[in-house]
Design an enzyme around this catalytic site. Structure first.
Site, PDB file in Angstrom:
ATOM      1  N   ASP A 131     135.927  70.751 -20.614  1.00  0.00           N
ATOM      2  CA  ASP A 131     136.197  69.197 -20.110  1.00  0.00           C
ATOM      3  C   ASP A 131     135.092  68.729 -19.186  1.00  0.00           C
ATOM      4  O   ASP A 131     134.487  67.552 -19.715  1.00  0.00           O
ATOM      5  CB  ASP A 131     137.481  69.202 -19.639  1.00  0.00           C
ATOM      6  CG  ASP A 131     138.486  69.883 -20.350  1.00  0.00           C
ATOM      7  OD1 ASP A 131     138.517  70.009 -21.509  1.00  0.00           O
ATOM      8  OD2 ASP A 131     139.735  69.607 -19.855  1.00  0.00           O
TER       9      ASP A 131
ATOM     10  N   GLU B 146     140.545  75.595 -29.608  1.00  0.00           N
ATOM     11  CA  GLU B 146     141.464  75.274 -28.332  1.00  0.00           C
ATOM     12  C   GLU B 146     141.846  76.638 -27.780  1.00  0.00           C
ATOM     13  O   GLU B 146     142.119  77.618 -28.409  1.00  0.00           O
ATOM     14  CB  GLU B 146     142.704  74.820 -29.314  1.00  0.00           C
ATOM     15  CG  GLU B 146     143.361  73.733 -28.654  1.00  0.00           C
ATOM     16  CD  GLU B 146     142.499  72.498 -28.502  1.00  0.00           C
ATOM     17  OE1 GLU B 146     141.717  72.599 -27.318  1.00  0.00           O
ATOM     18  OE2 GLU B 146     142.117  71.770 -29.238  1.00  0.00           O
ATOM     19  N   HIS B 147     141.937  76.482 -26.515  1.00  0.00           N
ATOM     20  CA  HIS B 147     142.001  77.628 -25.698  1.00  0.00           C
ATOM     21  C   HIS B 147     141.368  78.933 -25.685  1.00  0.00           C
ATOM     22  O   HIS B 147     141.829  79.894 -25.638  1.00  0.00           O
ATOM     23  CB  HIS B 147     143.657  78.273 -25.897  1.00  0.00           C
ATOM     24  CG  HIS B 147     144.657  77.124 -25.548  1.00  0.00           C
ATOM     25  ND1 HIS B 147     145.161  77.104 -24.284  1.00  0.00           N
ATOM     26  CD2 HIS B 147     145.664  76.284 -26.072  1.00  0.00           C
ATOM     27  CE1 HIS B 147     146.327  76.220 -23.884  1.00  0.00           C
ATOM     28  NE2 HIS B 147     146.322  75.775 -25.142  1.00  0.00           N
TER      29      HIS B 147
ATOM     30  N   GLY C 249     146.103  65.166 -23.166  1.00  0.00           N
ATOM     31  CA  GLY C 249     145.078  66.170 -23.877  1.00  0.00           C
ATOM     32  C   GLY C 249     143.834  65.659 -23.993  1.00  0.00           C
ATOM     33  O   GLY C 249     143.006  66.323 -24.776  1.00  0.00           O
TER      34      GLY C 249
ATOM     35  N   SER D 232     141.755  64.818 -21.520  1.00  0.00           N
ATOM     36  CA  SER D 232     140.915  65.332 -20.289  1.00  0.00           C
ATOM     37  C   SER D 232     141.030  64.336 -19.322  1.00  0.00           C
ATOM     38  O   SER D 232     139.736  64.049 -18.507  1.00  0.00           O
ATOM     39  CB  SER D 232     139.753  65.712 -20.915  1.00  0.00           C
ATOM     40  OG  SER D 232     138.938  66.522 -19.801  1.00  0.00           O
TER      41      SER D 232
ATOM     42  N   ASP E  11     137.643  78.306 -24.230  1.00  0.00           N
ATOM     43  CA  ASP E  11     136.727  78.148 -23.495  1.00  0.00           C
ATOM     44  C   ASP E  11     136.898  79.407 -22.281  1.00  0.00           C
ATOM     45  O   ASP E  11     136.053  80.038 -21.885  1.00  0.00           O
ATOM     46  CB  ASP E  11     136.538  76.736 -22.860  1.00  0.00           C
ATOM     47  CG  ASP E  11     137.714  76.175 -22.211  1.00  0.00           C
ATOM     48  OD1 ASP E  11     138.901  76.650 -22.532  1.00  0.00           O
ATOM     49  OD2 ASP E  11     137.676  75.089 -21.320  1.00  0.00           O
TER      50      ASP E  11
END
Ligand SMILES: *[C@@H]1O[C@H](CO)[C@@H](O)[C@H](O)[C@H]1NC(C)=O
Ligand SMILES: *[C@@H]1O[C@H](CO)[C@@H](O)[C@H](O)[C@H]1NC(C)=O
Ligand SMILES: *[C@@H]1O[C@H](CO)[C@@H](O)[C@H](O)[C@H]1NC(C)=O
Ligand SMILES: *[C@@H]1O[C@H](CO)[C@@H](O)[C@H](O)[C@H]1NC(C)=O
Length: 459
Positions: free
Chosen positions: A191, A50-51, A144, A146, A53
């Site tokens: 995403d 998470e967080h 969340g 996308s 990319d």
């Protein structure tokens, strides 16, 4: 599977699924003629990573079944007309030659325009075709999963097909990642990449620079369950997300400067690791040596970098972080480097399948959640409660998924416990709250890795 789009699936009229038939009928009622083709792009659930990319690190998502589906008819005018099956979303039309994207108050159509504009600019289209489009989305918005990137991707593929162009899946993912930034968020590309590169039956390790996707087979004894906290979170409408992106960038600069690297050129935490040629574990030690847990003021950051406040504002801070006065750098960097290591470990366990694979994966999901909550501070009380409930009723691991501050959790549940798990979570989190119960149908479900975006035509 073909590596290029448009990847077209012919559907026999007699086999048109109900949803497509309904969309076709509504399209004819709305525009007076039949659509020429349909495009769908899926949402995703991120299993771990998470967080990270946007910090340059690999992530591990899978596409879900829920998607954005658009019926399209290219037209000879220069107008694009957009309508949504859900009448809460107002009709919109604009000239294809003058695309304006509102960053202040993005509306549903703004995301379509991002995809449209991205493809137009990539090909330098002089005479882009006009289109009539009718959209049907099944991804719960601001959850969340996308929904916004799926819409950008769907619009990109619609525009590609309508203008008779071809692109590789990777190129299309990269263009849609860039073009979503027209809305003002600085996303990292997970995403859009999974929306195009997903394949049925497998999660994917998505790596960046260069973008590539590797199959990750999930263990057969477990199901992945998505549960919506029913707290809405929209990346574009909140400052949290953009502040985290900036905190990671500032941490990058301070770490690079302390190691005498060319800090002005460095943007992502991964750049520092790559330049130093050290492991993620060593990066964690460096973070502890170089950064302090107390928040940094802008003055301190300027002093560390040897620049003025004006230089910080004009050269480093983004438009939407100009007024932020303190930044947490130690905690954010610790989260990113440890989460990046967890992703690689998760992938390794999935390919080596030790006897206790499910246990090990559950531990990684638990650790990821704790790091998101404590170091990245992207949870919220409802997500915390939901994670607790999921663990209490049999999940082996549970975590928030997507940006956080609301949206969904993803839990790994042994297949033989799935039915009682769903029943108990429904009772504990949804049953006594009318608003949550209304969302529960679309908000609590087991999911399998779905396929990526594609174009349908009637055969
Ligand atoms: C239409 O969209 C609104 C806003 O997202 C949502 O609250 C509502 O449930 C949707 N209606 C249907 C029928 O899906
Ligand atoms: C963007 O939206 C805001 C709020 O609705 C509005 O005041 C502004 O004029 C819009 N800007 C553009 C360029 O459309
Ligand atoms: C930053 O603060 C100034 C002065 O308080 C204000 O005029 C400006 O609109 C703010 N900018 C943003 C992006 O919030
Ligand atoms: C995940 O965390 C919960 C709560 O701390 C714990 O009960 C569970 O055993 C953990 N799962 C694993 C696989 O360690």
């Amino acid at each position: 599977l073909p590596a290029f789009y448009p990847y077209i699936v012919p559907l026999k009229v007699s086999n048109l699924p109900f949803r497509l038939l309904k969309l076709k009928e509504s399209f004819i009622a709305k525009f007076g003629s039949a659509p020429k083709f349909y495009v769908r792009a899926p949402g995703r659930v991120n299993l771990i990573g998470e967080h990270i990319d946007y910090c340059g690190y690999a992530v591990l998502p899978m596409a879900i079944e829920q998607d954005i589906l658009i019926a399209v008819e290219p037209v000879k005018t220069e107008v694009v007309q957009l309508a949504n099956i859900n009448s809460s979303y107002l009709d919109f039309s604009t000239s294809v030659n003058n695309i304006q994207i509102n960053k202040t108050k993005p509306q549903w159509h703004s995301y379509f325009l991002c995809g449209l504009k991205g493809i137009q600019e990539h090909f330098g289209l002089n005479n882009p075709t006009g289109m009539n489009c009718l959209l049907d989305g099944t991804i719960p918005p601001s959850s969340g999963l996308s929904s916004s990137s799926a819409l950008v991707c769907c619009a990109g593929l619609v525009t590609l097909k309508a203008n008779g162009k071809t692109l590789s899946k990777v190129e299309l993912a990269e263009i849609c990642t860039k073009s979503e930034r027209y809305i003002g968020t600085e996303g990292g590309g997970m995403d859009q990449s999974i929306s195009f590169l997903a394949e049925e039956g497998t999660a994917k390790l998505i790596e960046f620079s260069p973008l590539r996707a590797t199959d990750v087979r999930l263990p057969s004894g477990a199901a992945f369950v998505i549960a919506n906290s029913c707290v809405e979170m929209n990346k574009a409408a909140t400052s949290h997300y953009n502040i985290r992106v900036m905190e990671c960038r500032l941490a990058t600069k301070l770490l690079a400067k302390s190691k005498s690297l060319d800090w002005k050129k460095m943007l992502r935490l991964q750049d520092v690791q790559a330049s130093l040629g050290v492991s993620l574990e060593e990066m964690l030690t460096i973070v502890e040596e170089v950064l302090h847990p107390e928040p940094y003021s802008t003055e301190e950051i300027c002093k560390c970098l040897g620049i003025s406040l004006e230089e910080l504002r004009s050269q480093i801070l983004s438009q939407n972080t100009q007024n932020v006065s303190t930044f947490k750098l130690y905690q954010r960097a610790k989260h990113v480097y440890s989460e990046a290591a967890r992703v690689l470990e998760f992938k390794k366990i999935c390919s080596e399948t030790p006897d206790n694979a499910i246990q090990l994966l559950g531990e990684l999901m638990n650790q990821s959640y704790i790091s998101c909550k404590e170091m990245y501070e992207c949870s919220c009380p409802e997500l915390d409660r939901l994670v607790d409930i999921c663990l209490q009723f049999g999940a082996v691991g549970s975590r928030l998924t997507g940006a956080g501050w609301g949206g969904c959790t993803v839990s790994m549940v042994p297949t033989d416990k799935l039915n009682t798990f769903l029943k108990n979570v429904k009772k504990a989190y949804y049953q006594n709250d009318g608003q949550r119960l209304a969302l529960e149908n679309n908000g609590l479900f087991a999911t399998k890795p779905g396929r990526g975006a594609l174009v349908f035509v009637e055969a």
